[in-house]
Design a protein around this motif. Structure first.
Motif, PDB file in Angstrom:
ATOM      1  N   LEU A 214      12.815  14.020  -5.976  1.00 47.99           N
ATOM      2  CA  LEU A 214      14.056  14.612  -6.497  1.00 47.99           C
ATOM      3  C   LEU A 214      14.005  14.719  -8.014  1.00 47.99           C
ATOM      4  O   LEU A 214      14.422  15.731  -8.595  1.00 47.99           O
ATOM      5  CB  LEU A 214      15.256  13.757  -6.063  1.00 47.99           C
ATOM      6  N   ILE A 215      13.503  13.688  -8.680  1.00 50.86           N
ATOM      7  CA  ILE A 215      13.397  13.708 -10.143  1.00 50.86           C
ATOM      8  C   ILE A 215      12.459  14.827 -10.583  1.00 50.86           C
ATOM      9  O   ILE A 215      12.745  15.561 -11.531  1.00 50.86           O
ATOM     10  CB  ILE A 215      12.897  12.338 -10.659  1.00 50.86           C
ATOM     11  N   SER A 216      11.346  14.966  -9.871  1.00 46.33           N
ATOM     12  CA  SER A 216      10.338  15.940 -10.316  1.00 46.33           C
ATOM     13  C   SER A 216      10.859  17.368 -10.220  1.00 46.33           C
ATOM     14  O   SER A 216      10.328  18.269 -10.875  1.00 46.33           O
ATOM     15  CB  SER A 216       9.046  15.774  -9.516  1.00 46.33           C
ATOM     16  N   GLN A 217      11.906  17.590  -9.438  1.00 48.18           N
ATOM     17  CA  GLN A 217      12.513  18.927  -9.391  1.00 48.18           C
ATOM     18  C   GLN A 217      13.251  19.259 -10.682  1.00 48.18           C
ATOM     19  O   GLN A 217      13.517  20.417 -10.960  1.00 48.18           O
ATOM     20  CB  GLN A 217      13.505  19.019  -8.216  1.00 48.18           C
ATOM     21  N   ASN A 218      13.591  18.232 -11.450  1.00 45.26           N
ATOM     22  CA  ASN A 218      14.375  18.448 -12.665  1.00 45.26           C
ATOM     23  C   ASN A 218      13.611  18.197 -13.953  1.00 45.26           C
ATOM     24  O   ASN A 218      14.212  18.066 -15.009  1.00 45.26           O
ATOM     25  CB  ASN A 218      15.621  17.545 -12.642  1.00 45.26           C
ATOM     26  N   ARG A 219      12.301  18.054 -13.877  1.00 46.65           N
ATOM     27  CA  ARG A 219      11.513  17.895 -15.097  1.00 46.65           C
ATOM     28  C   ARG A 219      10.159  18.537 -14.854  1.00 46.65           C
ATOM     29  O   ARG A 219       9.712  18.643 -13.707  1.00 46.65           O
ATOM     30  CB  ARG A 219      11.331  16.426 -15.493  1.00 46.65           C
ATOM     31  N   SER A 220       9.506  18.946 -15.923  1.00 46.45           N
ATOM     32  CA  SER A 220       8.165  19.486 -15.783  1.00 46.45           C
ATOM     33  C   SER A 220       7.198  18.318 -15.662  1.00 46.45           C
ATOM     34  O   SER A 220       7.349  17.306 -16.351  1.00 46.45           O
ATOM     35  CB  SER A 220       7.821  20.341 -16.999  1.00 46.45           C
ATOM     36  N   ALA A 221       6.243  18.441 -14.758  1.00 47.28           N
ATOM     37  CA  ALA A 221       5.290  17.352 -14.525  1.00 47.28           C
ATOM     38  C   ALA A 221       4.549  17.011 -15.812  1.00 47.28           C
ATOM     39  O   ALA A 221       4.026  17.892 -16.480  1.00 47.28           O
ATOM     40  CB  ALA A 221       4.304  17.742 -13.427  1.00 47.28           C
ATOM     41  N   HIS A 222       4.549  15.747 -16.183  1.00 45.47           N
ATOM     42  CA  HIS A 222       3.792  15.316 -17.354  1.00 45.47           C
ATOM     43  C   HIS A 222       3.609  13.816 -17.291  1.00 45.47           C
ATOM     44  O   HIS A 222       4.382  13.113 -16.647  1.00 45.47           O
ATOM     45  CB  HIS A 222       4.506  15.700 -18.649  1.00 45.47           C
ATOM     46  N   GLN A 223       2.570  13.325 -17.938  1.00 44.54           N
ATOM     47  CA  GLN A 223       2.356  11.887 -18.091  1.00 44.54           C
ATOM     48  C   GLN A 223       3.045  11.433 -19.360  1.00 44.54           C
ATOM     49  O   GLN A 223       2.923  12.078 -20.393  1.00 44.54           O
ATOM     50  CB  GLN A 223       0.856  11.569 -18.221  1.00 44.54           C
ATOM     51  N   THR A 224       3.738  10.324 -19.296  1.00 40.00           N
ATOM     52  CA  THR A 224       4.396   9.817 -20.498  1.00 40.00           C
ATOM     53  C   THR A 224       3.382   9.262 -21.492  1.00 40.00           C
ATOM     54  O   THR A 224       3.495   9.467 -22.686  1.00 40.00           O
ATOM     55  CB  THR A 224       5.418   8.733 -20.128  1.00 40.00           C
ATOM     56  N   ALA A 225       2.378   8.571 -21.024  1.00 39.33           N
ATOM     57  CA  ALA A 225       1.385   7.954 -21.920  1.00 39.33           C
ATOM     58  C   ALA A 225       0.003   8.356 -21.411  1.00 39.33           C
ATOM     59  O   ALA A 225      -0.674   7.564 -20.763  1.00 39.33           O
ATOM     60  CB  ALA A 225       1.567   6.449 -21.940  1.00 39.33           C
ATOM     61  N   PRO A 226      -0.431   9.594 -21.681  1.00 34.99           N
ATOM     62  CA  PRO A 226      -1.592  10.156 -20.978  1.00 34.99           C
ATOM     63  C   PRO A 226      -2.923   9.464 -21.252  1.00 34.99           C
ATOM     64  O   PRO A 226      -3.773   9.391 -20.374  1.00 34.99           O
ATOM     65  CB  PRO A 226      -1.616  11.606 -21.443  1.00 34.99           C
ATOM     66  N   ASP A 227      -3.145   8.958 -22.456  1.00 29.94           N
ATOM     67  CA  ASP A 227      -4.477   8.430 -22.771  1.00 29.94           C
ATOM     68  C   ASP A 227      -4.526   6.906 -22.748  1.00 29.94           C
ATOM     69  O   ASP A 227      -5.278   6.292 -23.475  1.00 29.94           O
ATOM     70  CB  ASP A 227      -4.950   8.967 -24.129  1.00 29.94           C
ATOM     71  N   GLU A 228      -3.760   6.332 -21.873  1.00 29.02           N
ATOM     72  CA  GLU A 228      -3.741   4.878 -21.786  1.00 29.02           C
ATOM     73  C   GLU A 228      -4.971   4.374 -21.030  1.00 29.02           C
ATOM     74  O   GLU A 228      -5.667   5.114 -20.362  1.00 29.02           O
ATOM     75  CB  GLU A 228      -2.483   4.421 -21.069  1.00 29.02           C
ATOM     76  N   HIS A 229      -5.174   3.053 -21.134  1.00 30.34           N
ATOM     77  CA  HIS A 229      -6.328   2.423 -20.489  1.00 30.34           C
ATOM     78  C   HIS A 229      -5.852   1.247 -19.636  1.00 30.34           C
ATOM     79  O   HIS A 229      -5.112   0.391 -20.115  1.00 30.34           O
ATOM     80  CB  HIS A 229      -7.315   1.935 -21.564  1.00 30.34           C
ATOM     81  N   GLU A 230      -6.290   1.221 -18.386  1.00 29.42           N
ATOM     82  CA  GLU A 230      -5.942   0.108 -17.488  1.00 29.42           C
ATOM     83  C   GLU A 230      -7.052  -0.935 -17.519  1.00 29.42           C
ATOM     84  O   GLU A 230      -8.152  -0.693 -17.029  1.00 29.42           O
ATOM     85  CB  GLU A 230      -5.802   0.607 -16.045  1.00 29.42           C
ATOM     86  N   SER A 231      -6.755  -2.124 -18.040  1.00 28.50           N
ATOM     87  CA  SER A 231      -7.757  -3.188 -17.988  1.00 28.50           C
ATOM     88  C   SER A 231      -7.758  -3.851 -16.611  1.00 28.50           C
ATOM     89  O   SER A 231      -8.727  -4.479 -16.224  1.00 28.50           O
ATOM     90  CB  SER A 231      -7.510  -4.207 -19.098  1.00 28.50           C
ATOM     91  N   LEU A 232      -6.659  -3.720 -15.872  1.00 30.22           N
ATOM     92  CA  LEU A 232      -6.621  -4.090 -14.451  1.00 30.22           C
ATOM     93  C   LEU A 232      -6.273  -2.818 -13.690  1.00 30.22           C
ATOM     94  O   LEU A 232      -5.194  -2.241 -13.926  1.00 30.22           O
ATOM     95  CB  LEU A 232      -5.534  -5.123 -14.172  1.00 30.22           C
TER      96      LEU A 232
END
Lengths: 257, 257, 257, 257
Positions: free
Chosen positions: D166-184
């Motif tokens: 439902l949320i995605s119908q009201n916003r354009s798809a995007h990553q909030t923090a695109p270049d992050e790194h997962e150490s786990l």
């Protein structure tokens, strides 16, 4: 291109508003109003914008929108002037009496010019109020907790009280737990038409509000956190974008969404 | 194998306690005490356990631990009996007066027998109190919010008030925001030595407590939620395991951890 | 009067530390260490304090405490120097390798000089870690949620991971819900010895962490919010007051409380 | 008086639904449908209501509303029957495929009969979804955290995933923090079109969901807690009151409010 005059452009909020308008592609700052002692601060406005230091000097229709972040002592005369001279007011300054507000709303009607007066431009607070009002239709049992820094003198906050007022429009006044007993006076909070309000004051906190709804076997909570004054600018942007749709002087950004 | 007598084994809490002890490998239920009219409920105890229906019938030393979930009207005589007959009391029944408590503590000392009286056996509530008391050393500014179902008559809850008392032992009494103004009476909550307490009553909620600490630029919040009465049994288990280490009659499970 | 040398006094944290020590009645800043290019910033220190721009110039025992807010590239040599010259290190600089740390701890032991290295001086974070570790004894089922601003690149945060490590020392490694199925990969978070960690990144947020414990019918939640970097100074004060009690080089302020 | 047939009246939800309808002044239970083996449970319905044990036996138009709390294996045939025989379906049973749903919606259109299929009748969950969808217009950066008991096998929950849709119908798809790194791996959660979803599984918890929005200097959080299955009935009541206004087969109670 929508033309904007910024009243109070030399104040903290006025400067943030100036920066905001400068960044919006469809809006431009064409003028600023300040007091004579700040006349030298014209560098705070973009090149080409005119600085006025007296209300009487502002030409009629110099801007489409009169964006006001001045002082309680100035706001009434400012908005009256804007409405009388063809500029739609968008006002973040507080301090209007109920009587002044009625007068200005009548003037807006006469001049067929809409505008917006918003005690709070923070979108999280505005949406909280809007959602809380709507949820009260389905959850008549509700309490409010607001948390602020320890220097805030009045309790509850104006936004919390306003939230209670909006909620009470959508439910019949009643106490959730009418025959309770307080072993410490005040433990059950302040009361607005059966809605309990609780105010927390602690260092570290900034400005936060929670609305708690309870029903059989479930709960709904809406919370907003204001961490920084810059949060107000998202609501100013929404106001600038929508004020031309209004045909009256509206109070509260939640009524524009 | 530690032997346990369960006083009040036919009540709701007593039955849960019986089930708990049955499941613990190092403990066994050897006896139960109830009133004559429940004498037929012996099936609630494990086979081999003896049922007593009068205090005077219980042999001295029949158990190591006297686990009491009876009624306020019975608890004083029960604990006195247990201490006089070599059984360590672990008590979840409320209703002792301060005077009765002092007497029992003196008796425990005389008989060199430790025990525990706990108004709340929920581990989340007990840990909340313990941590809140410790945090108050570093964060003297603190408020408490408790939330309960709408049928709870008294405010604030006993646990919340007890939390305030424990906190006040670790900070000097002071108001965080002394010259504030309440535009709605009670908005700032109830006051216990400068600690504000706020009580929320809403349907859907069960039993919840938050302790909010604020300091320069930061906040610490401890929250516990009791969703179901069965949560009490985790604390009873801890009490059973630790009561043999006590050399006095301690009040509050948080003082055993 | 305890004498303090502030290494890195010209940095943002170093200046706050200087202000803190100036305000503490029983401590005084007697010296500062910085790089040659900041030699002119001596006005940042109180009158009478000596500025050094090279480690070799600092006289042995010029201070009781070496308070270090320098850079990862400098901290190892600094702490080694302090320990070798009779000054107790209190270190907020990160970047030591495990090997360097072991060496410094051995040196501290040899010189019989305690000290403290703290990756996080925020008291709310430190208490959260301490309480979480303790609660894990009674609530073995636990998950961690941390929330940070959208510019934080690594996930989870170092503090959240450190919290998981501390918790895992007090519970046997296990999965709470071992045979679950993720319909979206990653929905159940990262895993540290059966403890799930969830990292939220959103604008507006600063630095926040929650530890959620669940047990039969109840829950315990510990939350800390860091709104501002000035929150670190409350922990530095605690460290300054306690470092003379230490007989080794301790890591983590939570081990001093 | 609106007549209601309750399909699946012998199940746990069906019995609660029966009780609900009995208490509503403008509605009455006129019939119940169950399987032959539950034919003897007619005492669960009010006197005067007819019990059917086969779909084919139900007369056309015996009720205005077909309230369905049966099983995934039965729901498709049930709703088809109801629509073909002049009864508006209100359905709490899950398990329809997308294809079946399309067919039923076409049938509803042909027969000019509205109805409602709701995967979740809890008003707190329904309002959370509605408000979250609306807030996404103003706060495009959003994450979802849901918390459930440790026995829930799938992650994230259907309601949380539905919220993300439902949320995605009201916003354009995007990553909030695109270049992050997962150490786990997994620390940043599951991803639905740039919306991160985090699932917590712990004993004690029941069913809870939070939607976190962040913007410059502020945050908005919407949370719902389901403590008990009886919470579903408030939404069933809303559905019964509004289904006659619908001219199509709507999915989701949030689309009726």
């Amino acid at each position: 291109m929508t033309k904007v005059l910024i009243a109070g452009f030399t104040g903290a909020m006025g400067q943030q508003a100036t920066n905001l308008v400068n960044e919006l592609p469809d809006f431009e700052v064409v003028a600023g109003l300040t007091t004579p002692k700040h006349a030298d601060d014209r560098a705070l406005l973009p090149a080409g914008a005119t600085v006025y230091t007296a209300l009487a000097d502002v030409p009629a229709g110099v801007a489409d929108i009169w964006l006001d972040f001045t002082l309680p002592s100035a706001v009434y005369e400012n908005v009256k002037f804007a409405l009388a001279h063809g500029m739609r007011p968008v006002v973040g300054t507080t301090g209007l009496t109920d009587e002044q507000l009625s007068e200005l709303q009548a003037l807006a009607k006469t001049n067929q010019l809409g505008g917006l007066i918003a005690p709070n431009f923070g979108m999280s607070a505005v949406l909280l109020m809007k959602f809380a009002q709507e949820a009260a239709k389905y959850f008549p049992d509700v309490e409010i907790i607001e948390m602020h820094h320890e220097d805030k003198k009045d309790a509850p906050s104006g936004t919390a009280l306003n939230t209670a007022k909006l909620i009470s429009q959508n439910r019949s006044a009643h106490q959730t737990a009418p025959d309770e007993h307080e072993s410490l006076a005040g433990a059950r909070g302040g009361d607005y038409e059966g809605i309990k309000l609780h105010a927390v004051r602690l260092p570290g906190y900034v400005a936060h509000e929670q609305v708690l709804f309870g029903g059989a076997g479930e709960a709904l909570t809406i919370r907003q956190d204001s961490f920084d004054r810059k949060s107000f600018m998202s609501g100013v942007k929404v106001a600038l974008e929508h004020v031309h749709e209004l045909d009256q002087l509206v109070v509260g950004l939640e009524n524009v969404l």
